[in-house]
Design a protein around this motif. Structure first.
Motif, PDB file in Angstrom:
ATOM      1  N   LYS A  37       0.812  -1.214   0.000  1.00 32.01           N
ATOM      2  CA  LYS A  37       0.000   0.000   0.000  1.00 32.01           C
ATOM      3  C   LYS A  37       0.847   1.266   0.000  1.00 32.01           C
ATOM      4  O   LYS A  37       0.440   2.304  -0.499  1.00 32.01           O
ATOM      5  CB  LYS A  37      -0.942  -0.006   1.213  1.00 32.01           C
ATOM      6  N   LYS A  38       2.033   1.158   0.591  1.00 29.55           N
ATOM      7  CA  LYS A  38       2.865   2.347   0.725  1.00 29.55           C
ATOM      8  C   LYS A  38       4.324   2.001   0.470  1.00 29.55           C
ATOM      9  O   LYS A  38       4.828   0.997   0.969  1.00 29.55           O
ATOM     10  CB  LYS A  38       2.695   2.951   2.131  1.00 29.55           C
ATOM     11  N   LEU A  39       4.987   2.829  -0.304  1.00 25.68           N
ATOM     12  CA  LEU A  39       6.405   2.628  -0.609  1.00 25.68           C
ATOM     13  C   LEU A  39       7.161   3.930  -0.397  1.00 25.68           C
ATOM     14  O   LEU A  39       6.580   5.018  -0.489  1.00 25.68           O
ATOM     15  CB  LEU A  39       6.572   2.186  -2.067  1.00 25.68           C
ATOM     16  N   PRO A  40       8.471   3.841  -0.151  1.00 29.19           N
ATOM     17  CA  PRO A  40       9.281   5.062  -0.094  1.00 29.19           C
ATOM     18  C   PRO A  40       9.275   5.753  -1.467  1.00 29.19           C
ATOM     19  O   PRO A  40       8.923   5.137  -2.477  1.00 29.19           O
ATOM     20  CB  PRO A  40      10.681   4.546   0.265  1.00 29.19           C
ATOM     21  N   PRO A  41       9.709   6.999  -1.528  1.00 29.00           N
ATOM     22  CA  PRO A  41       9.735   7.718  -2.813  1.00 29.00           C
ATOM     23  C   PRO A  41      10.622   7.020  -3.848  1.00 29.00           C
ATOM     24  O   PRO A  41      11.632   6.407  -3.501  1.00 29.00           O
ATOM     25  CB  PRO A  41      10.319   9.088  -2.432  1.00 29.00           C
ATOM     26  N   ASN A  42      10.223   7.118  -5.116  1.00 28.71           N
ATOM     27  CA  ASN A  42      11.044   6.633  -6.242  1.00 28.71           C
ATOM     28  C   ASN A  42      11.473   5.174  -6.081  1.00 28.71           C
ATOM     29  O   ASN A  42      12.612   4.812  -6.375  1.00 28.71           O
ATOM     30  CB  ASN A  42      12.288   7.503  -6.409  1.00 28.71           C
ATOM     31  N   THR A  43      10.546   4.339  -5.613  1.00 34.73           N
ATOM     32  CA  THR A  43      10.878   2.940  -5.329  1.00 34.73           C
ATOM     33  C   THR A  43       9.902   2.001  -6.019  1.00 34.73           C
ATOM     34  O   THR A  43       8.684   2.195  -5.947  1.00 34.73           O
ATOM     35  CB  THR A  43      10.856   2.681  -3.812  1.00 34.73           C
ATOM     36  N   TRP A  44      10.439   0.977  -6.689  1.00 31.79           N
ATOM     37  CA  TRP A  44       9.642  -0.055  -7.332  1.00 31.79           C
ATOM     38  C   TRP A  44      10.087  -1.407  -6.797  1.00 31.79           C
ATOM     39  O   TRP A  44      11.276  -1.696  -6.746  1.00 31.79           O
ATOM     40  CB  TRP A  44       9.817   0.006  -8.849  1.00 31.79           C
ATOM     41  N   VAL A  45       9.127  -2.225  -6.407  1.00 33.39           N
ATOM     42  CA  VAL A  45       9.427  -3.554  -5.877  1.00 33.39           C
ATOM     43  C   VAL A  45       9.068  -4.607  -6.912  1.00 33.39           C
ATOM     44  O   VAL A  45       7.938  -4.645  -7.419  1.00 33.39           O
ATOM     45  CB  VAL A  45       8.649  -3.806  -4.569  1.00 33.39           C
ATOM     46  N   HIS A  46      10.035  -5.456  -7.231  1.00 27.31           N
ATOM     47  CA  HIS A  46       9.848  -6.517  -8.216  1.00 27.31           C
ATOM     48  C   HIS A  46       9.872  -7.861  -7.484  1.00 27.31           C
ATOM     49  O   HIS A  46      10.848  -8.193  -6.806  1.00 27.31           O
ATOM     50  CB  HIS A  46      10.952  -6.452  -9.274  1.00 27.31           C
ATOM     51  N   LYS A  47       8.805  -8.605  -7.623  1.00 26.43           N
ATOM     52  CA  LYS A  47       8.659  -9.867  -6.900  1.00 26.43           C
ATOM     53  C   LYS A  47       9.466 -10.979  -7.579  1.00 26.43           C
ATOM     54  O   LYS A  47       9.358 -11.167  -8.788  1.00 26.43           O
ATOM     55  CB  LYS A  47       7.189 -10.272  -6.845  1.00 26.43           C
ATOM     56  N   VAL A  48      10.236 -11.680  -6.762  1.00 24.24           N
ATOM     57  CA  VAL A  48      11.042 -12.799  -7.265  1.00 24.24           C
ATOM     58  C   VAL A  48      10.478 -14.092  -6.680  1.00 24.24           C
ATOM     59  O   VAL A  48      10.523 -14.306  -5.466  1.00 24.24           O
ATOM     60  CB  VAL A  48      12.527 -12.640  -6.870  1.00 24.24           C
ATOM     61  N   LYS A  49       9.949 -14.941  -7.533  1.00 24.40           N
ATOM     62  CA  LYS A  49       9.385 -16.200  -7.072  1.00 24.40           C
ATOM     63  C   LYS A  49      10.489 -17.134  -6.560  1.00 24.40           C
ATOM     64  O   LYS A  49      11.622 -17.086  -7.030  1.00 24.40           O
ATOM     65  CB  LYS A  49       8.604 -16.876  -8.201  1.00 24.40           C
TER      66      LYS A  49
ATOM     67  N   THR B  57      17.907 -16.799  -6.388  1.00 25.45           N
ATOM     68  CA  THR B  57      19.057 -16.420  -7.221  1.00 25.45           C
ATOM     69  C   THR B  57      18.769 -16.679  -8.695  1.00 25.45           C
ATOM     70  O   THR B  57      19.011 -15.824  -9.553  1.00 25.45           O
ATOM     71  CB  THR B  57      20.312 -17.199  -6.794  1.00 25.45           C
ATOM     72  N   PHE B  58      18.245 -17.865  -9.000  1.00 25.44           N
ATOM     73  CA  PHE B  58      17.965 -18.238 -10.390  1.00 25.44           C
ATOM     74  C   PHE B  58      16.926 -17.309 -11.018  1.00 25.44           C
ATOM     75  O   PHE B  58      17.138 -16.753 -12.107  1.00 25.44           O
ATOM     76  CB  PHE B  58      17.480 -19.693 -10.442  1.00 25.44           C
ATOM     77  N   MET B  59      15.805 -17.122 -10.323  1.00 28.82           N
ATOM     78  CA  MET B  59      14.739 -16.273 -10.856  1.00 28.82           C
ATOM     79  C   MET B  59      15.143 -14.796 -10.843  1.00 28.82           C
ATOM     80  O   MET B  59      14.834 -14.036 -11.757  1.00 28.82           O
ATOM     81  CB  MET B  59      13.462 -16.477 -10.046  1.00 28.82           C
ATOM     82  N   GLY B  60      15.859 -14.402  -9.793  1.00 28.64           N
ATOM     83  CA  GLY B  60      16.281 -13.009  -9.676  1.00 28.64           C
ATOM     84  C   GLY B  60      17.269 -12.600 -10.745  1.00 28.64           C
ATOM     85  O   GLY B  60      17.292 -11.443 -11.182  1.00 28.64           O
ATOM     86  N   TYR B  61      18.080 -13.551 -11.172  1.00 33.81           N
ATOM     87  CA  TYR B  61      19.066 -13.260 -12.224  1.00 33.81           C
ATOM     88  C   TYR B  61      18.359 -12.897 -13.531  1.00 33.81           C
ATOM     89  O   TYR B  61      18.735 -11.940 -14.219  1.00 33.81           O
ATOM     90  CB  TYR B  61      19.965 -14.478 -12.428  1.00 33.81           C
TER      91      TYR B  61
END
Length: 358
Positions: A47-59, A70-74
């Motif tokens: 619902k809330k994030l710091p300024p200029n921040t995007w979160v990308h979900k890694v399964k 590590t594998f998915m994040g790469y």
């Protein structure tokens, strides 16, 4: 400047999430940074994030979270680097985040900063396989940040020159002296073996004083059953609380105890000091860098139940001493600011980026 940050983050709670959240908030006050976070997968949206921040979900796959992250994040990291012109990678924790950051740094020749938070140095680096992963992350980074002198001292000699200590800061807007003491001792932290909870339970079970434990983790159910089985009535398990709730409990406690058997620094000690509370901590890791015995609190030897009990009873029976030590802790805490952390990180980012251009 665009930063890729492999790290655990909201909605997961804990010291690293808190650290990263504050670092981002204060860095964006200095310069127009953009942060792309590679976080463990979670349900729903934040619902809330710091300024200029995007979160990308890694399964990831439960039970093999590190390797699968590590594998998915790469794969995700490569796309983000190419799409957003990532200029620096800043990883938090050596594995899997630091290992992933090192892989991406090597592939794209991007500067890599690695912050070590505690158990990665104290536990992971001692494991036969973990040591290999740990050393790879350290080898393939431009700068290493440790949150205490003790952690830096544990690093192999070849990494000393590119490592430095930057202590965590304190959010003084929520950790402040409210002048309230509601007569209870407090523990805040994860319910894991290295937090020394059984030592604390044995020390306080026969003391006529209330104690509240905040947190959860692998040992939560076991500890709850132990307390019930032993008929211990003066300990209340409150479970997980958000940061604002934790701050309120800290501001109103009589003192805070951190009985760890292994600890990188001990952020809850600083937060309690900022709130005008005296503290008790085990004489291990980075804790003695924060507690000056008999000045802003007490130290006790690891797993020494009787020594801990003695220190707690002193504070239980002397409200004025609690206040006196708490005031000194409040003054001590003022040297730890997130503004200072952000200023130093801003300088490091510019230095490592410049070094790669030479």
């Amino acid at each position: 400047m665009n930063i890729l940050m492999p790290t655990i983050f909201h909605p997961y709670t804990g010291g690293i999430t808190y650290h990263v959240d504050n670092v981002i908030k204060h860095l964006t006050d200095i310069s127009p940074y953009n942060f792309h976070i590679l976080n463990y997968n979670f349900q729903g949206e934040l619902k809330k994030l710091p300024p200029n921040t995007w979160v990308h979900k890694v399964k990831y796959i439960k039970g093999i979270r590190g390797p699968t992250y590590t594998f998915m994040g790469y794969s995700i990291g490569k796309k983000l680097i190419e799409k957003y012109n990532i200029e620096i990678i800043h990883s938090h924790y050596a594995f899997p985040q630091g290992f992933l950051g090192a892989l991406l740094s090597e592939k794209y020749n991007i500067p890599h900063v690695l912050t070590l938070h505690g158990s990665d140095v104290l536990l992971l680096s001692k494991h036969p396989v973990g040591k290999i992963l740990f050393n790879y992350a350290l080898k393939h980074c431009d700068r290493i940040i440790c949150v205490s002198k003790y952690l830096k001292e544990q690093l192999p000699r070849e990494y000393q020159d590119k490592s430095e200590v930057i202590y965590n800061g304190v959010d003084f807007s929520i950790f402040y002296d409210e002048g309230i003491d509601e007569d209870y001792g407090l523990f805040v932290g994860s319910f894991v073996p290295q937090k020394g909870l059984y030592t604390l339970i044995e020390a306080v079970k026969d003391i006529d004083f209330k104690f509240k434990f905040i947190g959860d983790g692998p040992l939560f159910r076991e500890i709850r059953e132990y307390i019930e089985r032993k008929g211990i009535k003066n300990i209340q398990l409150l479970g997980r609380k958000d940061q604002m709730e934790v701050a309120k409990y800290i501001r109103r406690c009589s003192f805070l105890v951190l009985p760890s058997t292994s600890e990188g620094l001990g952020m809850t000690l600083l937060e309690a000091m900022a709130s005008g509370k005296c503290v008790i901590g085990s004489n291990v890791g980075g804790i003695p860098e924060l507690i000056r015995d008999n000045y802003n609190g007490f130290l006790f030897e690891v797993n020494n139940v009787e020594m801990l009990k003695e220190k707690i009873e002193i504070l239980v029976n002397d409200r004025e001493l609690r206040r006196k030590l708490g005031k000194k802790g409040r003054e001590f805490s003022k040297r730890f600011s997130w503004e200072g952390v952000a200023k130093r990180l801003d300088t490091i980012y510019r230095e490592v980026k410049g070094d790669r251009l030479i």
